[in-house]
Design a protein around this motif. Structure first.
Motif, mmCIF file in Angstrom:
data_model
loop_
_atom_site.group_PDB
_atom_site.id
_atom_site.type_symbol
_atom_site.label_atom_id
_atom_site.label_comp_id
_atom_site.label_asym_id
_atom_site.label_seq_id
_atom_site.Cartn_x
_atom_site.Cartn_y
_atom_site.Cartn_z
ATOM 1 N N SER A 113 0.822 -1.202 0.000
ATOM 2 C CA SER A 113 0.000 0.000 0.000
ATOM 3 C C SER A 113 0.858 1.254 0.000
ATOM 4 C CB SER A 113 -0.887 0.025 1.243
ATOM 5 O OG SER A 113 -1.753 -1.067 1.234
ATOM 6 N N PRO A 114 0.364 2.301 -0.643
ATOM 7 C CA PRO A 114 1.083 3.576 -0.579
ATOM 8 C C PRO A 114 0.885 4.211 0.794
ATOM 9 C CG PRO A 114 -0.996 3.857 -1.728
ATOM 10 C CD PRO A 114 -0.852 2.385 -1.440
ATOM 11 N N VAL A 115 1.781 5.093 1.146
ATOM 12 C CA VAL A 115 1.590 5.901 2.345
ATOM 13 C C VAL A 115 0.468 6.876 2.012
ATOM 14 C CG1 VAL A 115 2.638 7.645 3.833
ATOM 15 C CG2 VAL A 115 3.985 5.671 3.076
ATOM 16 N N THR A 116 -0.549 6.900 2.847
ATOM 17 C CA THR A 116 -1.720 7.747 2.588
ATOM 18 C C THR A 116 -1.888 8.738 3.719
ATOM 19 O OG1 THR A 116 -2.775 5.905 1.412
ATOM 20 C CG2 THR A 116 -4.200 7.715 2.125
ATOM 21 N N GLU A 117 -1.730 10.014 3.377
ATOM 22 C CA GLU A 117 -1.936 11.085 4.359
ATOM 23 C C GLU A 117 -3.324 11.657 4.150
ATOM 24 O OE1 GLU A 117 -0.135 15.384 5.766
ATOM 25 O OE2 GLU A 117 0.955 14.224 4.264
ATOM 26 N N HIS A 138 -8.371 4.471 4.731
ATOM 27 C CA HIS A 138 -7.141 3.670 4.737
ATOM 28 C C HIS A 138 -7.426 2.228 4.314
ATOM 29 C CE1 HIS A 138 -4.089 6.450 6.132
ATOM 30 N NE2 HIS A 138 -4.899 6.872 7.103
ATOM 31 N N THR A 176 2.351 0.131 -5.727
ATOM 32 C CA THR A 176 2.300 1.448 -5.101
ATOM 33 C C THR A 176 3.011 1.486 -3.754
ATOM 34 O OG1 THR A 176 0.153 0.930 -4.127
ATOM 35 C CG2 THR A 176 0.143 2.041 -6.277
ATOM 36 N N ASP A 199 6.012 1.949 -3.069
ATOM 37 C CA ASP A 199 7.055 2.974 -3.006
ATOM 38 C C ASP A 199 6.475 4.376 -3.153
ATOM 39 O OD1 ASP A 199 6.227 2.850 -5.670
ATOM 40 O OD2 ASP A 199 8.243 3.236 -6.466
ATOM 41 N N GLU A 235 3.279 7.560 -2.296
ATOM 42 C CA GLU A 235 2.417 8.191 -1.295
ATOM 43 C C GLU A 235 1.356 9.014 -2.013
ATOM 44 O OE1 GLU A 235 4.842 12.207 -0.043
ATOM 45 O OE2 GLU A 235 5.354 10.345 0.980
ATOM 46 N N ALA A 278 -2.089 11.963 -0.990
ATOM 47 C CA ALA A 278 -2.762 12.768 0.022
ATOM 48 C C ALA A 278 -4.241 12.822 -0.315
ATOM 49 C CB ALA A 278 -2.179 14.177 0.074
ATOM 50 N N PRO A 289 9.770 9.058 -1.596
ATOM 51 C CA PRO A 289 8.672 8.248 -2.138
ATOM 52 C C PRO A 289 8.060 8.924 -3.376
ATOM 53 C CG PRO A 289 8.406 8.543 0.224
ATOM 54 C CD PRO A 289 9.536 9.428 -0.206
ATOM 55 N N MET A 306 5.246 10.309 -5.572
ATOM 56 C CA MET A 306 3.943 10.909 -5.260
ATOM 57 C C MET A 306 2.939 10.488 -6.317
ATOM 58 S SD MET A 306 2.379 12.647 -3.105
ATOM 59 C CE MET A 306 0.915 13.586 -2.863
#
Length: 169
Positions: free
Chosen positions: A6-10, A29, A43, A45, A47, A49, A92, A94
């Motif tokens: 999973s991507p980093v999700t802000e 999430h 994904t 690697d 992130e 938003a 990372p 985007m």
């Protein structure tokens, strides 16, 4: 399909109306993690938003970026992707940004007799798929994207959002 990380999700909550939905961030999430595990795009690697806004905020974005002078439920803004090979010290990648409007989401869920959490999951997945290259400009693209959305939502235990709805009067 590959099973990717999973991507980093802000998630940024910029409208107070979202405070009424205490589980919104967890729902998003879970939806993004499930979608990332079911697509061919790796994904892990990357992130992204997600901005939780209101109708006024998304109206402004829609007018400024798409020339459409009204609110909408979700907007996606894919980021330009690097063209060269990635290096170990690179930040990372985007994927882009997603904006979701509370009032439109709530109204659509109520009008379609869907749980708010199901519609939120669907819009988060829809936005995520746009970020990784899916679109619905042609019938073929729309069919492919909708079928993938259906499979991801089914994995989450959410009914087909494109199935005809029975209306009660």
């Amino acid at each position: 399909m590959i099973c990717s990380a999973s991507p980093v999700t802000e998630i940024l909550v910029v409208a107070d109306c979202w405070r009424a939905e205490a589980n919104a961030e967890a729902i998003i999430h879970r939806a993004i993690e499930t979608a990332a595990g079911m697509v061919d795009e790796d994904t892990g690697d990357a992130e992204l938003a997600i901005m939780l806004t209101d109708d006024a905020g998304i109206h402004t974005l829609n007018a400024n970026w798409r020339g459409i002078d009204k609110p909408t439920n979700v907007l996606s803004f894919p980021a330009l992707q690097p063209t060269g090979p990635s290096l170990p010290d690179d930040p990372p990648r985007m994927l882009g940004d997603i904006a979701i409007a509370y009032e439109t989401l709530r109204r659509e869920a109520d009008d379609e007799h869907k749980p708010f959490s199901h519609h939120l999951s669907h819009l988060a997945i829809h936005g995520f798929l746009h970020l990784i290259g899916y679109d619905h400009e042609t019938d073929g693209e729309a069919g492919e994207m909708e079928n993938l959305e259906r499979r991801i939502l089914a994995r989450l235990g959410i009914p087909d959002p494109y199935a005809p709805q029975e209306r009660t009067t």
